[in-house]
Design a protein around this motif. Structure first.
Motif, PDB file in Angstrom:
ATOM      1  N   ASP A   1      -4.407   7.633 -21.545  1.00  0.00           N
ATOM      2  CA  ASP A   1      -4.160   7.932 -22.960  1.00  0.00           C
ATOM      3  C   ASP A   1      -4.837   9.233 -23.339  1.00  0.00           C
ATOM      4  O   ASP A   1      -4.296  10.075 -24.039  1.00  0.00           O
ATOM      5  CB  ASP A   1      -4.750   6.833 -23.850  1.00  0.00           C
TER       6      ASP A   1
ATOM      7  N   LYS B   1      -5.621   2.835 -18.135  1.00  0.00           N
ATOM      8  CA  LYS B   1      -4.920   3.017 -19.406  1.00  0.00           C
ATOM      9  C   LYS B   1      -5.718   3.899 -20.353  1.00  0.00           C
ATOM     10  O   LYS B   1      -5.201   4.860 -20.918  1.00  0.00           O
ATOM     11  CB  LYS B   1      -4.687   1.670 -20.087  1.00  0.00           C
ATOM     12  N   LEU B   2      -6.984   3.582 -20.526  1.00  0.00           N
ATOM     13  CA  LEU B   2      -7.767   4.331 -21.502  1.00  0.00           C
ATOM     14  C   LEU B   2      -7.918   5.791 -21.086  1.00  0.00           C
ATOM     15  O   LEU B   2      -7.869   6.691 -21.907  1.00  0.00           O
ATOM     16  CB  LEU B   2      -9.135   3.672 -21.698  1.00  0.00           C
TER      17      LEU B   2
ATOM     18  N   GLY C   1     -12.391   8.822 -23.501  1.00  0.00           N
ATOM     19  CA  GLY C   1     -11.617   7.899 -22.685  1.00  0.00           C
ATOM     20  C   GLY C   1     -12.475   7.226 -21.640  1.00  0.00           C
ATOM     21  O   GLY C   1     -12.378   6.032 -21.399  1.00  0.00           O
TER      22      GLY C   1
END
Ligand SMILES: Nc1ncnc2c1ncn2[C@@H]1O[C@H](COP(=O)(O)OP(=O)(O)OP(=O)(O)O)[C@@H](O)[C@H]1O
Ligand SMILES: Nc1ncnc2c1ncn2[C@@H]1O[C@H](COP(=O)(O)OP(=O)(O)OP(=O)(O)O)[C@@H](O)[C@H]1O
Ligand SMILES: [Mg+2]
Ligand SMILES: [Mg+2]
Lengths: 390, 263, 331, 291, 331
Positions: B151, B147-148, B186
């Motif tokens: 993004d 997810k990070l 990230g």
């Protein structure tokens, strides 16, 4: 694979075990949330084993998880595993035995201290919560429910029966509570109430079905419901852990605490958590008592060392040490006639000093456990008819 | 925006974050702390000292925790990065499904799943092995890490990679010179989450590790489970030290090596 | 020789490139000229192997899969690298020696007049500076095939000419092949002698600058090259329109409904008498465009036309009779 | 090229996932269909699923848990987003320290805050003590019950404490990438701060926010440690319910537990899918990379 | 009237703008012309209040803090919005009615020839298309003050002229004030009658196109306007250089060490005899640049010079005697 080639049978005798075990590492799996117990194993048992050339490794794991693990291993057809000795009780023993997970027989030939300190007709050596033991586990600790009351709040007049407790609660609403099952202690308290209200025999004979048990313990549930509005927060909620309850007791938010360790008040007092105000007592009709047991899984790769470990944990030396407050002051599982005098003396000392219940009272007021199968049913019934009533 | 208008929420936030930490620290050293006292009656480091020095197991388990966390970070990053690149840069069939798949390990309650995982690991012969344990840890870290990274990467897009490849850089060179620096923040987040998720794994470490990996969490969990506040607090403080220090070091290193992150 | 063979590109539902066929000589500069949205970038992306065409291929005599180094229209400088590092990047990943990298990079920065920017980051540069860095980054590699996508669009005239000359020199010295894309015809004319006009995804004409300008092959090319008036009318053996009716050179297709008279600003009408009488018109506006010429607006029959005429040849608000220089073309 | 490349990029994930995760799931499914040879159960059927849907208590708890997880995840996302936007600037000291502090809770386990909350807001905790000292309440029972309470306030507080910072951290990482170039454009075109937020920032951070929401939701929906310690026994939450069933040690119940687990999972997956679908189809679902 | 009062801007250690003073009439188009890196964007950012100057202020008669709507050099289209939404954004946030927004947006898209792109996202557009969207986004607002940063750089000639005309018409109809920035002098000349030349952060000259071209105020301006040869030499009452020595019009400062002879390509030399003898040179190259003119390279004393001469007036590899049209200027 080296592990696979090792014998998966129990040794034939203790002396052979001692010999085979040299250089082995034995893993002890058990609940790791009691620091006193951990300390006992680390400080007392492990050095004793070291002298015998065996290394002990303590793995803190819940018995539920241990059982899951053993079951999975069995399902996966794994012949040897990492678990050598487990701390096991009641319902879990029942399951383990049913699934044929445990190695046996652990008789006095293998565990000499069994013969020395425990008489073979002691009921707790024959049955564990109604399940016949069949030499698959060995007791290594004695547990019995005790009540710990606040001297000040009770004015020295402790409620030693269910009725007295009800009366007191009605006079002092909001000052009592108990840990919600499935917590071990909470569950034991409810069983104890059942013993108080309908008696051990009734529940012991009841069929292990929801209907059957409900019929028998209806009065007990009624009792708890009657008590409910006078409990802390009107019984809408209950503490979740014994620790939470201990804290409430220590803060005088409630007047009564319970423990499965007879000497609990003593350890807490010496720790500075409870004050002199904490005083132990038991119900006149008695309280639930049971033993803690050790067992060896079939998949254990170091059965010789496992046997030695169990014998060592049962030894007088280890058990005497275990009476120290810093090791949790656990009462030995020794049978009445076979308990060494030094140990009895120590226990009586503590009772004078810390207001714990004397040893002979405890053993007189000890009521055995009921079948392990019934316990989850009782817990369910409590949830349904007491917790979620109304 | 005016500074003063942000000061209040800032202070409130700081208090709300730090107060619990302070309580934990006090709890770990306080004795005889009963209602309604605001402060413990005694401060004692004896528990600390006992746990830290008399008990080499604590340090052992600390080392075990960190060794596992590092392995997990490695494994997670190796898996999460390419996945995040695919999800962040490209459109392909089944992307939406994959988007959900990556969250599965979080969605499915782990308690029951773990026994099945244990079963699988036993079948693979990986139970009790280092790789087995970090694999299971990585499984629970992947959702966060992916997810990070996604993004971050979906905002950058692959246009710089295209340039790099066009200039003759190999895929690996492109990764190290372009993708990595551009998605540094990230990655930092992903590493941080992975570290912490790995450090806090309890049941998976125990089940798959077969007792070979007694981490800090494995030791601490039973106490918290049982509500043994003070010991839990001590473990907690030690845990805090050993998560925060390395992570802040990483943070410091990253934010001071090279320039601030791109626009 | 590089060949583009039947290249087509479809994105979404849009046919962006339609059957492009081109031969490009080695060691030359080839310009692709076309209007905005014509498909130039799309085509270059294919030649740089950034994009895969829906069909068709790009090959060369020596190499089945030639790949050009690209100067991107939107620069795409690496935001986390300084100017120096951006330029050195290609050399570095191609494993050149540190010292060589330094020398080459500094060399090209000098040529591009960006030496003093070498430690800056892209977001601290002006648009034109970024474009020069992008140029430098590709050129420093001296690639066999260099692709440039509007490489001078943000440069001022002076810089643009310098850069053009530099590119020319570079090509000459190192025998590179350069394919470059622009919408600015003067740039194409100055850099290359062979220009492909790409409009609406189709190659319309490949020709020398002069021929392009004199005889655009069709209306779209003529329109695109601009600087011309298009007068609507009808063609049927003769041309009829508001502005002019009479003989013309017809280059359209008969099927086309409205036809257009093509009147470039430059050199299409004069005041001196010629064989081709054009129209009578009033000068409604006059603007200065160079030292010798003015751009005038001529009003003919309410239609406004623009032409470049010699300085001082006409007066505002006066009317004149004009003549065509040559027979006018109709598409 | 691209297809192969994507396959290559995804293969580590797929391989890993198939080996370790999907296989375990398959095992769960097999068990949930009633195949559990250890207990002598060898028939495949859907019996346990039917049974699950007949369990009134299960359905009720399911609904409660869903609403609870939804509410607390949304709240965390909302508060986290506000704070992230308030402190997103890179070059001012307040924002910098804010970000550092926001990372703290992310780096600490849940159990940490559970401990602290028990100390702080239980009826004999520090905050009641303080209020008592200040004379605001006169005895402990005047303080509302905030742990093990019917409204799950204790659990919500714990989740918020952990998840707001998580949202902040993941959004700030995105916001830093965005810089303020688009904000400047919007402002220049006449947008107010609110409009800039609504039309520019929100869509651009929306995918990240949705992802954070899914993570938070999944966690709230499926994890049992916190509700186990702080939940009310009467308003039970699903993970605890299943956990209790699971540890009761009755292995013949295992297929039922597994089917409950899988129902819960499938539902959560469907929900996450819905969120992702929405995220793709509202403003911000398409952004070709921020230049 | 808008006034820029003593605006300076320093970033890092760089003085980007140096004491800019300008007056800009309402209801007019004002062009700022300058080379790459001259500070144009920096200045516009200040006028748009995106950036704050280190010192100085921007004000107008009516408004203490006027704010212009900006067309950004790098477009900055919102990546998550379609073309339509991008353009409608300003109207929407200014609270216009839905129907009005639709009408206005469609209107301007039609003018910009981007109607068929309305549902696309910015990353699906060509460079020129993006630029048109950026233009449309600002213009649809009809702001009192419109700032445009190189708004036509990516457009082809045809479009550029259309856009120029559109901007002119818009200004005329709605009496906007437009400040626009370009490096492309023809654009400035065509759009505006008042042009400020910004070089190196300083305003060098504010003038009409014609005057700029004929008499650049100093060497930098002359150089920037380009299309000229600069021959290095020395001035001391007379000029001496490799190419030409003799009388000149001196516009430099005496202190300048090397002086430069300014020879624009256009209209500086001829073959016909005039009062000013220039030089004898050989035609080394000839390229076609328009229908009437060729650009020739003349070699004089090993120096290469470029000039635009009438078609067919000279032959390659021949030598000729050239004359100046006027007395040449030296800076
Ligand atoms: N991803 C896409 N999806 C749909 N259409 C696209 C996409 N990318 C480009 N196009 C369209 O393809 C056409 C050609 O685009 P391209 O970028 O090649 O034009 P160009 O000739 O480079 O124009 P410019 O001079 O404006 O840069 C344009 O009409 C553009 O809108
Ligand atoms: N953040 C910054 N830090 C340092 N220098 C900067 C920064 N931003 C711009 N500059 C410098 O300021 C000068 C003017 O930049 P500006 O962008 O205003 O030029 P410009 O006239 O718009 O040029 P172009 O036509 O190339 O866009 C350039 O030399 C640029 O390198
Ligand atoms: Mg293009
Ligand atoms: Mg600029």
């Amino acid at each position: 694979n080296k592990k696979e080639s090792k014998s998966t049978d129990l040794p034939t005798s203790y002396s052979k075990a001692l010999k085979d075990a040299k250089g082995q590492t034995v893993t002890y799996y058990g609940f790791g949330g009691t620091e006193t117990q951990n300390r006992w194993i680390d400080d007392v048992v492990t050095p004793m084993m070291k002298k015998k050339g065996i290394t002990v490794k303590r793995v803190p794991m819940d018995i539920d998880d241990i059982l899951k693990k053993l079951t999975t291993e069995k399902e996966a057809n794994k012949k040897t595993g990492n678990i050598d000795v487990v701390w096991i009780n009641g319902e879990n023993f029942y399951t383990a035995k049913k699934l044929d997970l445990l190695a046996g027989p652990l008789d006095s030939k293998l565990i000499p201290n069994m013969k020395t300190y425990i008489s073979s007709n002691d009921p707790d050596v024959k049955r564990d919560m109604g399940t016949s033991i069949d030499k698959l586990e060995v007791p290594y600790g004695n547990a019995q429910l005790v009540m710990i009351g606040s001297k000040q709040m009770f004015n020295g007049d402790y409620p030693t029966s269910a009725e007295k407790m009800m009366d007191w609660a009605k006079e002092n609403p909001g000052k009592l509570t108990y840990v919600a099952p499935p917590d071990f202690t909470g569950s034991a308290f409810i069983r104890n109430i059942i013993y108080e209200t309908v008696g051990y025999d009734a529940i012991n004979k009841a069929p292990a079905t929801k209907k059957g048990i409900y019929k028998v313990i209806k009065p007990s549930l009624d009792y708890l419901n009657e008590l409910k509005p006078y409990l802390w927060e009107q019984g809408k909620t209950y503490p979740k852990t014994t620790a939470q309850m201990d804290k409430m007791f220590a803060n005088h938010q409630i007047a009564l605490d319970f423990s499965y360790n007879q000497m609990y008040a003593a350890t807490q007092r010496s720790d500075g958590k409870f004050t002199d105000d904490a005083h132990s007592f038991v119900f006149d009709k008695g309280t639930v008592g049971n033993y803690n047991y050790l067992a060896v899984p079939k998949t254990s790769a170091n059965k010789a060392a496992a046997v030695v470990l169990i014998n060592t944990m049962l030894s007088k030396e280890a058990q005497t040490q275990r009476l120290k407050l810093k090791y949790g002051a656990v009462v030995p599982p020794y049978s009445e006639g076979k308990t060494p005098q030094s140990i009895t003396d120590k226990l009586d000392d503590a009772s004078n000093k810390y207001g714990t219940v004397p040893m002979d009272t405890l053993s007189k007021k000890r009521i055995p456990e009921i079948s392990g199968k019934k316990i989850p049913i009782i817990e369910d019934l409590w949830k349904e008819y007491v917790l979620n009533a109304d | 925006m005016k500074k003063s208008s942000r000061l209040f929420p800032f202070l409130l936030f700081v208090i709300l974050v730090l107060m619990p930490l302070l309580v934990i620290v006090m709890l770990s050293v306080g004795r005889n702390w009963n209602y309604p006292q605001l402060l413990p009656r005694q401060i004692s480091l004896s528990y600390f000292i006992e746990l830290l020095f008399d008990n080499k197991e604590l340090l052992d388990s600390l080392v075990t925790s960190i060794v596992l966390a590092l392995g997990t970070i490695g494994l997670t990053v190796i898996i999460a990065y390419p996945t995040a690149i695919a999800l962040g840069y490209y459109d392909f069939r089944g992307k939406k499904l994959l988007n959900i798949l990556v969250y599965l390990p979080l969605i499915i309650p782990s308690t029951a799943l773990l026994t099945n995982m244990d079963f699988v690991m036993i079948k693979f012969g990986l139970n009790g092995s280092y790789f087995g344990v970090i694999s299971v840890h990585a499984l629970f870290c992947l959702p966060y890490a992916i997810k990070l990274l996604v993004d971050n990467l979906s905002l950058i897009n692959d246009r710089y990679e295209i340039v790099s490849r066009n200039m003759g850089a190999s895929a690996i060179q492109t990764f190290f010179h372009i993708t990595l620096p551009l998605s540094r923040s990230g990655l930092q987040g992903a590493v941080m989450m992975t570290y912490i998720v790995s450090m806090t794994q309890y049941l998976s470490t125990l089940l798959i590790g077969e007792g070979n990996y007694i981490t800090l969490s494995v030791r601490m969990f039973p106490f918290t489970q049982d509500g043994k506040y003070q010991i839990a607090a001590i473990y907690g403080v030690i845990f805090m030290l050993f998560t925060l220090i390395p992570l802040y070091l990483i943070d410091f290193y990253i934010s001071h090596s090279g320039r601030r992150v791109i626009r | 020789m590089y060949s583009l063979n039947n290249i087509s590109q479809v994105k979404g539902k849009h046919q962006i490139l339609d059957d492009i066929n081109l031969k490009i000589d080695d060691d030359s500069i080839f310009a692709i000229l076309g209007p905005s949205g014509g498909g130039k970038t799309t085509l270059l992306n294919i030649l740089a192997r950034i994009d895969i065409p829906t069909s068709g291929s790009f090959s060369s005599d020596e190499d089945q899969n030639p790949k050009g180094i690209m100067v991107f229209q939107d620069y795409r400088l690496f935001p986390h690298m300084t100017v120096f590092k951006n330029i050195a990047f290609g050399l570095k990943v191609n494993g050149e020696k540190k010292e060589d990298i330094r020398v080459k990079t500094n060399e090209i920065m000098k040529t591009m007049e960006i030496v003093e920017l070498s430690k800056r980051y892209p977001d601290e540069l002006s648009g034109g500076q970024q474009q020069r860095v992008a140029l430098a980054r590709a050129m420093v590699l001296m690639p066999k095939l260099l692709l440039m996508d509007e490489p001078f669009s943000s440069l001022d005239e002076g810089l643009r000419i310098e850069m053009l000359n530099f590119v020319k020199k570079l090509q000459h010295e190192f025998h590179l092949t350069i394919i470059f894309v622009t919408h600015y015809k003067m740039e194409a004319y100055m850099l290359s002698n062979k220009i492909a006009v790409l409009i609406n995804g189709k190659i319309m004409q490949v020709d020398k600058p002069r021929n392009l300008e004199l005889e655009p092959v069709n209306l779209s090319v003529a329109k695109f090259l601009g600087q011309a008036n298009f007068v609507e009318g009808k063609f049927a053996s003769e041309f009829t329109s508001k502005v002019y009716s009479g003989m013309v050179k017809f280059k359209g297709e008969i099927a086309d409904k409205p036809n257009f008279l093509y009147l470039p600003y430059d050199n299409s009408i004069q005041l001196e008498k010629s064989d081709y009488l054009a129209f009578y018109g009033r000068i409604s506006d006059k603007i200065w465009i160079s030292k010798t010429e003015v751009r005038v607006t001529v009003e003919v029959n309410r239609v406004l036309l623009q032409f470049n005429l010699p300085m001082n040849s006409v007066e505002e608000n006066q009317s004149y009779q004009f003549y065509f220089v040559n027979l006018p073309v109709v598409y | 090229m691209t297809k192969r490349k994507i396959l290559l990029l995804l293969s580590p994930f797929y391989v890993f996932f198939l080996l370790f995760f999907v296989s375990a799931i398959v095992k769960s499914f097999v068990t949930s269909f009633g195949y559990y040879p250890l207990m002598g159960m060898k028939n495949f059927n859907l019996h346990y699923y039917f049974e699950a849907f007949k369990m009134q208590s299960f359905l009720k708890i399911f609904e409660r848990t869903f609403l609870f997880a939804l509410f607390s995840a949304a709240l965390a996302c909302f508060i986290g987003m506000c704070l992230a936007l308030l402190f997103d600037k890179r070059n001012d000291n307040i924002s910098k320290s804010f970000f550092k502090i926001a990372q703290l809770p992310v780096m600490l386990p849940h159990i940490f805050i559970v401990l602290a909350l028990l100390q702080l807001i239980s009826q004999t905790g520090l905050i009641p003590s303080l209020l008592l000292k200040l004379g605001i309440i006169s005895k402990d029972t005047n303080f509302p019950l905030l742990v093990n309470d019917p409204f799950q306030i204790g659990i919500i507080l714990t989740y918020l404490w952990k998840e707001i910072p998580f949202v902040i951290v993941s959004l700030v990482l995105v916001l830093r990438q965005l810089d303020n170039r688009y904000r400047l454009v919007a402002k220049n075109l006449g947008a107010s701060t609110w409009q800039t937020f609504w039309h520019i920032y929100l869509p651009l951070i929306q995918p990240a926010l949705m992802n954070a929401f899914i993570i938070n939701f999944s966690f709230n929906f499926g994890s049992y440690e916190v509700p186990y310690l702080l939940g009310s026994q009467r308003q039970e939450l699903l993970p605890v319910y299943i956990y209790d069933l699971y540890v009761q040690g009755d292995f013949s119940q295992l297929p039922l537990v597994m089917s409950l687990n899988l129902i819960l999972s499938l539902f959560a997956i469907a929900f996450a899918g819905l969120i992702i679908f929405i995220s793709h189809h509202i403003s911000g679902g398409h952004n070709g990379g921020v230049k």
